[in-house]
Design a protein around this motif. Sequence first.
Motif, short mmCIF file in Angstrom:
data_model
loop_
_atom_site.label_atom_id
_atom_site.label_comp_id
_atom_site.label_asym_id
_atom_site.label_seq_id
_atom_site.Cartn_x
_atom_site.Cartn_y
_atom_site.Cartn_z
N ALA A 30 0.84 -1.19 0.00
CA ALA A 30 0.00 0.00 0.00
C ALA A 30 0.88 1.24 0.00
N VAL A 31 0.64 2.13 -0.96
CA VAL A 31 1.40 3.37 -1.08
C VAL A 31 0.42 4.54 -1.19
N CYS A 32 0.59 5.55 -0.33
CA CYS A 32 -0.24 6.75 -0.39
C CYS A 32 0.49 7.84 -1.18
N SER A 33 -0.24 8.50 -2.08
CA SER A 33 0.32 9.65 -2.79
C SER A 33 -0.83 10.61 -3.14
N PRO A 34 -0.84 11.81 -2.56
CA PRO A 34 0.06 12.34 -1.56
C PRO A 34 0.07 11.47 -0.30
N HIS A 35 1.27 11.41 0.31
CA HIS A 35 1.44 10.50 1.44
C HIS A 35 0.83 11.08 2.72
N ASN A 36 0.18 10.22 3.46
CA ASN A 36 -0.32 10.56 4.78
C ASN A 36 0.62 9.91 5.81
N PRO A 37 1.36 10.69 6.61
CA PRO A 37 1.05 12.06 7.06
C PRO A 37 1.94 13.18 6.54
N THR A 38 2.81 12.95 5.58
CA THR A 38 3.77 13.99 5.22
C THR A 38 3.31 14.91 4.09
N GLY A 39 2.36 14.45 3.26
CA GLY A 39 1.88 15.26 2.15
C GLY A 39 2.73 15.18 0.90
N LEU A 77 -5.79 13.19 -3.48
CA LEU A 77 -5.43 13.47 -4.87
C LEU A 77 -5.84 14.87 -5.31
N GLU A 78 -7.05 15.31 -4.94
CA GLU A 78 -7.57 16.59 -5.44
C GLU A 78 -6.74 17.78 -4.97
N PHE A 79 -5.98 17.61 -3.90
CA PHE A 79 -5.19 18.73 -3.37
C PHE A 79 -3.83 18.86 -4.06
N SER A 80 -3.39 17.82 -4.76
CA SER A 80 -2.06 17.84 -5.36
C SER A 80 -2.06 18.65 -6.65
N TYR A 81 -0.87 19.10 -7.04
CA TYR A 81 -0.75 19.93 -8.24
C TYR A 81 -0.74 19.09 -9.51
N THR A 82 -0.25 17.88 -9.42
CA THR A 82 -0.25 16.97 -10.58
C THR A 82 -0.74 15.61 -10.10
N ALA A 83 -1.42 14.91 -10.99
CA ALA A 83 -1.96 13.59 -10.64
C ALA A 83 -1.52 12.58 -11.69
N PRO A 84 -1.08 11.40 -11.28
CA PRO A 84 -0.71 10.38 -12.26
C PRO A 84 -1.93 9.95 -13.07
N ASP A 85 -1.72 9.68 -14.33
CA ASP A 85 -2.80 9.28 -15.22
C ASP A 85 -3.40 7.95 -14.74
N GLY A 117 9.82 29.56 13.69
CA GLY A 117 10.92 28.63 13.89
C GLY A 117 10.57 27.17 13.72
N ALA A 118 9.39 26.87 13.14
CA ALA A 118 8.96 25.47 12.93
C ALA A 118 8.80 25.23 11.43
N ASN A 119 9.67 24.41 10.87
CA ASN A 119 9.66 24.19 9.42
C ASN A 119 8.91 22.92 9.06
N ALA A 120 7.84 23.08 8.27
CA ALA A 120 7.04 21.95 7.81
C ALA A 120 7.61 21.41 6.49
N LEU A 121 7.40 20.13 6.25
CA LEU A 121 7.79 19.54 4.97
C LEU A 121 6.87 20.07 3.87
N PRO A 122 7.38 20.18 2.62
CA PRO A 122 6.49 20.55 1.51
C PRO A 122 5.33 19.56 1.40
N SER A 123 4.12 20.08 1.22
CA SER A 123 2.94 19.22 1.22
C SER A 123 2.05 19.49 0.02
N GLN A 124 1.48 18.41 -0.55
CA GLN A 124 0.48 18.52 -1.59
C GLN A 124 -0.85 17.95 -1.10
N ALA A 125 -1.07 18.00 0.21
CA ALA A 125 -2.32 17.52 0.80
C ALA A 125 -2.92 18.63 1.66
N ASN A 126 -3.99 18.34 2.37
CA ASN A 126 -4.61 19.37 3.21
C ASN A 126 -4.10 19.29 4.64
#
Length: 352
Positions: free
Chosen positions: A153-162, A190-198, A288-297
């Motif tokens: 099982a693979v999440c993309s965008p990944h939960n919990p990192t986005g 998927l709907e939150f990401s900028y690109t979606a795999p076909d 002072g708290a840096n979040a990872l880049p995210s393509q999720a909500n």
Amino acid sequence: MTRHLRPAPDPPRRSAAPQRVRLDLNESAYGPLPTMARALTDAVPSLNRYPEFLPHRTRRAIAEHLGVDDDAVTVGPGATGVLAAALHCAVRHGARHGVSSPELLTPVPTFGGYPILAGSLGLRLRGVSLDVCGRPDLQKLYERVGPDTVAVAVCSPHNPTGAALDSAELFGFCAALPADVTVIIDQAYLEFSYTAPDLAQILATHPRVVAVRTFSKAHGLAGLRVGYGVGPIPLIDELRSHEVPFAVGSLAELAVPLTLDLSDELSARVRRMRIERRCLADRLRAAGANALPSQANFLFLPGAEGVALGEVLIASGISVTPYRPHGLRITIGDRYDTERVIRTLETVAASA
């Protein structure tokens, strides 16, 4: 006879304490789309009637929207219901091929439902750590596939990192996996990401691949519990044997075709979320708290600092999701929620 009337009680006082902010379940910050809300309200008088026995109309609406055959779609009570069916089928498929100690392979940390589903189905969950950027490490996953692996099982965008996976990388990974392994591509965000795999390319990569999606997140229908899976027809035939009669309620049955037609309203909601996501990320960085880049909500704050920040927010009435020891996930809310998070951190910093 004189009646002794008691004085009317004082009206209840509204608590001065602010309400708890819910930023822990990746729900939409907004209610149903306005057109949807009106339709659901109008349907309330008919709730004494059963929905369709099996969700054929819902399936048809989804298939038409995606441009796939009806038989390539299965519908369930949320994406979690579809995931449960996929994993159950993976266990049965593995048993037919002599696997007595089935294993689910997935990146960790991940969606909290996977350990629960695995445990309920007799699956051993084997976690593979994310890469340094918070992305599923597909090479490492591939290397860990063994004779007892019945599902990946693979999440993309990944939960919990986005983190979202590159399409070509994802296609290559699926194509390289053994044909008897069930491959779940969890696309809840998927709907939150900028690109979606076909989708057609995903389905062409492997005979047992299923893309799982939901109406709970971007569409804001978490309370209606409806999700779906799309895959090769022979695999979906197996999953559909787990569709429970009446599992998709009448309001969900009404909502699905309607929300699929509201693409403009949905796009506006997604744009608002992205603006708020960028705002929260910028404000956290300034604090002072840096979040990872995210393509999720949601945003993910890695490491011990993220976990510690989560403890502060929870103690201050803001529900977030810690993934000890990996970090902290914060759902993107509305502007009020963002301001509440930042004010809390500023107050704690000022008193330190």
